[in-house]
Design a protein around this motif. Structure first.
Motif, PDB file in Angstrom:
ATOM      1  N   LEU A 247      53.187  49.709  44.401  1.00  0.00           N
ATOM      2  CA  LEU A 247      52.476  48.567  43.827  1.00  0.00           C
ATOM      3  C   LEU A 247      51.254  48.266  44.680  1.00  0.00           C
ATOM      4  CD1 LEU A 247      53.974  45.256  42.542  1.00  0.00           C
ATOM      5  CD2 LEU A 247      52.244  45.163  44.342  1.00  0.00           C
ATOM      6  N   GLU A 248      50.155  47.938  44.042  1.00  0.00           N
ATOM      7  CA  GLU A 248      48.963  47.526  44.778  1.00  0.00           C
ATOM      8  C   GLU A 248      48.450  46.211  44.210  1.00  0.00           C
ATOM      9  OE1 GLU A 248      44.585  49.078  46.350  1.00  0.00           O
ATOM     10  OE2 GLU A 248      45.943  50.465  45.321  1.00  0.00           O
ATOM     11  N   ILE A 249      48.135  45.288  45.103  1.00  0.00           N
ATOM     12  CA  ILE A 249      47.524  44.019  44.717  1.00  0.00           C
ATOM     13  C   ILE A 249      46.017  44.186  44.870  1.00  0.00           C
ATOM     14  CG2 ILE A 249      47.360  41.551  45.176  1.00  0.00           C
ATOM     15  CD1 ILE A 249      50.167  41.699  46.394  1.00  0.00           C
ATOM     16  N   ILE A 250      45.289  44.053  43.767  1.00  0.00           N
ATOM     17  CA  ILE A 250      43.844  44.262  43.787  1.00  0.00           C
ATOM     18  C   ILE A 250      43.144  42.994  44.277  1.00  0.00           C
ATOM     19  CG2 ILE A 250      41.856  44.989  42.413  1.00  0.00           C
ATOM     20  CD1 ILE A 250      44.150  47.066  42.628  1.00  0.00           C
ATOM     21  N   ILE A 251      42.261  43.141  45.257  1.00  0.00           N
ATOM     22  CA  ILE A 251      41.618  42.017  45.954  1.00  0.00           C
ATOM     23  C   ILE A 251      42.692  41.011  46.343  1.00  0.00           C
ATOM     24  CG2 ILE A 251      39.684  40.398  46.007  1.00  0.00           C
ATOM     25  CD1 ILE A 251      38.465  41.789  43.656  1.00  0.00           C
ATOM     26  N   ALA A 255      40.891  36.695  46.047  1.00  0.00           N
ATOM     27  CA  ALA A 255      40.761  36.755  44.585  1.00  0.00           C
ATOM     28  C   ALA A 255      39.800  35.669  44.116  1.00  0.00           C
ATOM     29  CB  ALA A 255      42.129  36.569  43.940  1.00  0.00           C
ATOM     30  N   LEU A 256      38.870  36.031  43.250  1.00  0.00           N
ATOM     31  CA  LEU A 256      37.858  35.080  42.794  1.00  0.00           C
ATOM     32  C   LEU A 256      38.471  34.070  41.832  1.00  0.00           C
ATOM     33  CD1 LEU A 256      34.924  37.584  42.245  1.00  0.00           C
ATOM     34  CD2 LEU A 256      35.232  35.991  44.149  1.00  0.00           C
ATOM     35  N   PRO A 257      38.110  32.790  41.971  1.00  0.00           N
ATOM     36  CA  PRO A 257      38.758  31.751  41.166  1.00  0.00           C
ATOM     37  C   PRO A 257      38.407  31.786  39.690  1.00  0.00           C
ATOM     38  CG  PRO A 257      36.952  30.820  42.432  1.00  0.00           C
ATOM     39  CD  PRO A 257      37.130  32.230  42.922  1.00  0.00           C
ATOM     40  N   ASP A 258      37.261  32.369  39.353  1.00  0.00           N
ATOM     41  CA  ASP A 258      36.805  32.362  37.963  1.00  0.00           C
ATOM     42  C   ASP A 258      36.857  33.741  37.314  1.00  0.00           C
ATOM     43  OD1 ASP A 258      34.864  33.413  39.586  1.00  0.00           O
ATOM     44  OD2 ASP A 258      33.205  32.204  38.791  1.00  0.00           O
ATOM     45  N   GLU A 259      37.619  34.657  37.902  1.00  0.00           N
ATOM     46  CA  GLU A 259      37.774  35.986  37.336  1.00  0.00           C
ATOM     47  C   GLU A 259      39.245  36.378  37.321  1.00  0.00           C
ATOM     48  OE1 GLU A 259      35.385  39.010  39.051  1.00  0.00           O
ATOM     49  OE2 GLU A 259      33.514  37.855  38.937  1.00  0.00           O
ATOM     50  N   ARG A 260      39.601  37.242  36.386  1.00  0.00           N
ATOM     51  CA  ARG A 260      40.966  37.732  36.324  1.00  0.00           C
ATOM     52  C   ARG A 260      41.247  38.646  37.512  1.00  0.00           C
ATOM     53  NH1 ARG A 260      41.376  40.454  30.569  1.00  0.00           N
ATOM     54  NH2 ARG A 260      39.434  41.346  31.347  1.00  0.00           N
ATOM     55  N   SER A 261      42.506  38.741  37.907  1.00  0.00           N
ATOM     56  CA  SER A 261      42.915  39.633  38.989  1.00  0.00           C
ATOM     57  C   SER A 261      43.908  40.649  38.423  1.00  0.00           C
ATOM     58  CB  SER A 261      43.530  38.845  40.143  1.00  0.00           C
ATOM     59  OG  SER A 261      44.604  38.049  39.677  1.00  0.00           O
ATOM     60  N   ALA A 262      44.372  41.548  39.289  1.00  0.00           N
ATOM     61  CA  ALA A 262      45.207  42.628  38.766  1.00  0.00           C
ATOM     62  C   ALA A 262      46.202  43.138  39.798  1.00  0.00           C
ATOM     63  CB  ALA A 262      44.338  43.786  38.281  1.00  0.00           C
ATOM     64  N   ILE A 263      47.258  43.748  39.264  1.00  0.00           N
ATOM     65  CA  ILE A 263      48.257  44.477  40.040  1.00  0.00           C
ATOM     66  C   ILE A 263      48.422  45.827  39.371  1.00  0.00           C
ATOM     67  CG2 ILE A 263      50.720  44.603  40.607  1.00  0.00           C
ATOM     68  CD1 ILE A 263      50.745  41.565  40.668  1.00  0.00           C
ATOM     69  N   THR A 264      48.572  46.892  40.156  1.00  0.00           N
ATOM     70  CA  THR A 264      48.886  48.197  39.571  1.00  0.00           C
ATOM     71  C   THR A 264      50.256  48.657  40.064  1.00  0.00           C
ATOM     72  OG1 THR A 264      47.811  49.461  41.347  1.00  0.00           O
ATOM     73  CG2 THR A 264      46.449  48.854  39.439  1.00  0.00           C
ATOM     74  N   GLU A 283      42.717  34.053  35.047  1.00  0.00           N
ATOM     75  CA  GLU A 283      41.893  33.349  36.027  1.00  0.00           C
ATOM     76  C   GLU A 283      42.707  32.268  36.732  1.00  0.00           C
ATOM     77  OE1 GLU A 283      38.436  31.781  34.178  1.00  0.00           O
ATOM     78  OE2 GLU A 283      37.758  33.715  33.395  1.00  0.00           O
ATOM     79  N   CYS A 284      42.515  32.183  38.034  1.00  0.00           N
ATOM     80  CA  CYS A 284      43.305  31.235  38.817  1.00  0.00           C
ATOM     81  C   CYS A 284      42.591  30.940  40.126  1.00  0.00           C
ATOM     82  CB  CYS A 284      44.695  31.821  39.089  1.00  0.00           C
ATOM     83  SG  CYS A 284      45.641  30.929  40.323  1.00  0.00           S
ATOM     84  N   ASP A 285      42.487  29.673  40.473  1.00  0.00           N
ATOM     85  CA  ASP A 285      41.971  29.292  41.789  1.00  0.00           C
ATOM     86  C   ASP A 285      43.176  29.037  42.685  1.00  0.00           C
ATOM     87  OD1 ASP A 285      40.908  28.038  44.061  1.00  0.00           O
ATOM     88  OD2 ASP A 285      39.228  27.219  42.914  1.00  0.00           O
ATOM     89  N   GLN A 286      43.418  29.964  43.614  1.00  0.00           N
ATOM     90  CA  GLN A 286      44.612  29.858  44.451  1.00  0.00           C
ATOM     91  C   GLN A 286      44.574  28.625  45.354  1.00  0.00           C
ATOM     92  OE1 GLN A 286      44.816  33.507  46.705  1.00  0.00           O
ATOM     93  NE2 GLN A 286      42.649  33.470  47.186  1.00  0.00           N
ATOM     94  N   TYR A 287      43.377  28.145  45.668  1.00  0.00           N
ATOM     95  CA  TYR A 287      43.268  26.928  46.479  1.00  0.00           C
ATOM     96  C   TYR A 287      43.675  25.696  45.665  1.00  0.00           C
ATOM     97  CZ  TYR A 287      40.699  29.835  49.814  1.00  0.00           C
ATOM     98  OH  TYR A 287      40.338  30.812  50.700  1.00  0.00           O
TER      99      TYR A 287
END
Length: 333
Positions: A247-251, A255-264, A283-287
């Motif tokens: 499994l890889e966590i991308i960025i 992770a940018l708050p206004d962009e989608r993120s990904a896992i492979t 999209e998610c702002d982790q803060y």
């Protein structure tokens, strides 16, 4: 109406201005009502920039404000514990930036915060859905038995005026960003490392660690390896290896708050990863997620996600890494 926790921001530090404070302002159960700096003009300028009602020219004035419930502490590392203690003694709860201290011994002073005051170390990644989804996949057994995690976190900063390059106040890459891979392992393995070994290079002028490679032994055949640097190309990566898949966590960390993120998720066939499954996280702002979780604990709506003991456990790993740097051998955590 949603109950709101009222926040005071301690200092005009860049991370607070650029990332955390705007994120707190977006939280449904939070309201930022004041900001403080030792320079009143800076506080007033920051308040105007972020639309905050009150500005103070000292930290003590902020702590004394009866309209504030929570202090966010993004000060340089050497001020994390003393200012957090001062805030709690003034009746405030505290969300303190990582690392919560410079040593585990210093962090242990936070066991003496007044009863009923909550303190949490601000590792925002633990609240991001991509990290929670990664842990769910590991728990599901899809990767088989997870035995290895590999992480890299680096950036280039050779500015002598930057606090990250000032050794006497807790600068250096291990405390600044090495703590993230440590949290990665503790979060994904859901256990604590037993021993560590490290190889560290220090800047000849700053005296800070600028390149570190670390191996952490979690026992039962599980280990995490990571490299962190303040003087390499900007990069971050987290890969989790199991007996059936990777499994890889991308960025993973920014992770940018206004962009989608990904896992492979990849079974290793073919080796180029071209057939890996890619899961998209909204999209998610982790803060913001972090602020909302802390606010729920302050309001008594949910338990505190991570307490002072969790922060002390992380600091003990950091202590062992520095001890290994000196001994050149494995050190117990």
């Amino acid at each position: 109406m949603t109950k709101k926790v009222r926040w005071g921001i301690l200092s005009t530090a860049n991370i607070g201005m650029a990332k955390v404070t705007p994120a707190i302002q977006k939280a449904e159960n939070c309201e930022v009502v004041a900001i403080a700096s030792r320079d009143l003009k800076k506080a007033q300028e920051a308040a105007g920039q972020l639309g905050i009602a009150k500005a103070y020219g000292s930290y003590e004035e902020l702590f004394a404000d009866p309209e504030i419930d929570v202090i966010y502490n993004p000060l340089p590392n050497h001020l994390h514990v003393p200012m957090t203690l001062a805030a709690t003694r003034a009746g405030k709860h505290v969300l303190c930036e990582k690392p919560i201290a410079i040593t585990a011994g210093e962090a242990e002073e936070l066991r003496h915060v007044p009863p009923g005051r909550l303190v949490m170390e601000a590792f925002m990644i633990r609240f991001h859905p991509q990290w929670q989804r990664a842990r769910d996949i590991i728990r599901s057994g899809e990767l088989g038995e997870v035995r290895a995690i590999d992480a890299v976190f680096s950036y280039f900063n050779a500015n002598p005026d930057n606090v990250r390059n000032q050794a006497d106040i807790g600068g250096g890459g291990i405390l600044d960003i090495g703590c993230y891979p440590i949290t990665s392992g503790r979060f994904l393995f859901e256990s604590e490392p037993q021993r560590v070994v490290s190889l560290v290079e220090r800047d000849p002028n700053f005296g800070t660690d600028r390149l570190a490679s670390v191996m952490m032994d979690f026992g039962a055949g599980k280990r995490l390896t990571f490299t962190c640097s303040t003087q390499l190309v900007r990069h971050q990566r987290v890969q989790v290896f199991g007996t059936k898949g990777k499994l890889e966590i991308i960025i993973p960390y920014n992770a940018l708050p206004d962009e989608r993120s990904a896992i492979t998720v990849d079974t290793g066939s073919p080796l180029d990863g071209s057939l890996a499954r890619r899961e998209i996280i909204g999209e998610c702002d982790q803060y913001t997620e972090q602020a909302e979780a802390f606010a729920r604990a302050v309001l008594g709506e949910a338990p505190l996600p991570y307490d002072v003991e969790d922060a002390i456990a992380s600091m003990k790993v950091l202590d062992a890494i520095f001890a290994s740097e000196k001994s050149g051998a494995w050190e117990k955590v």
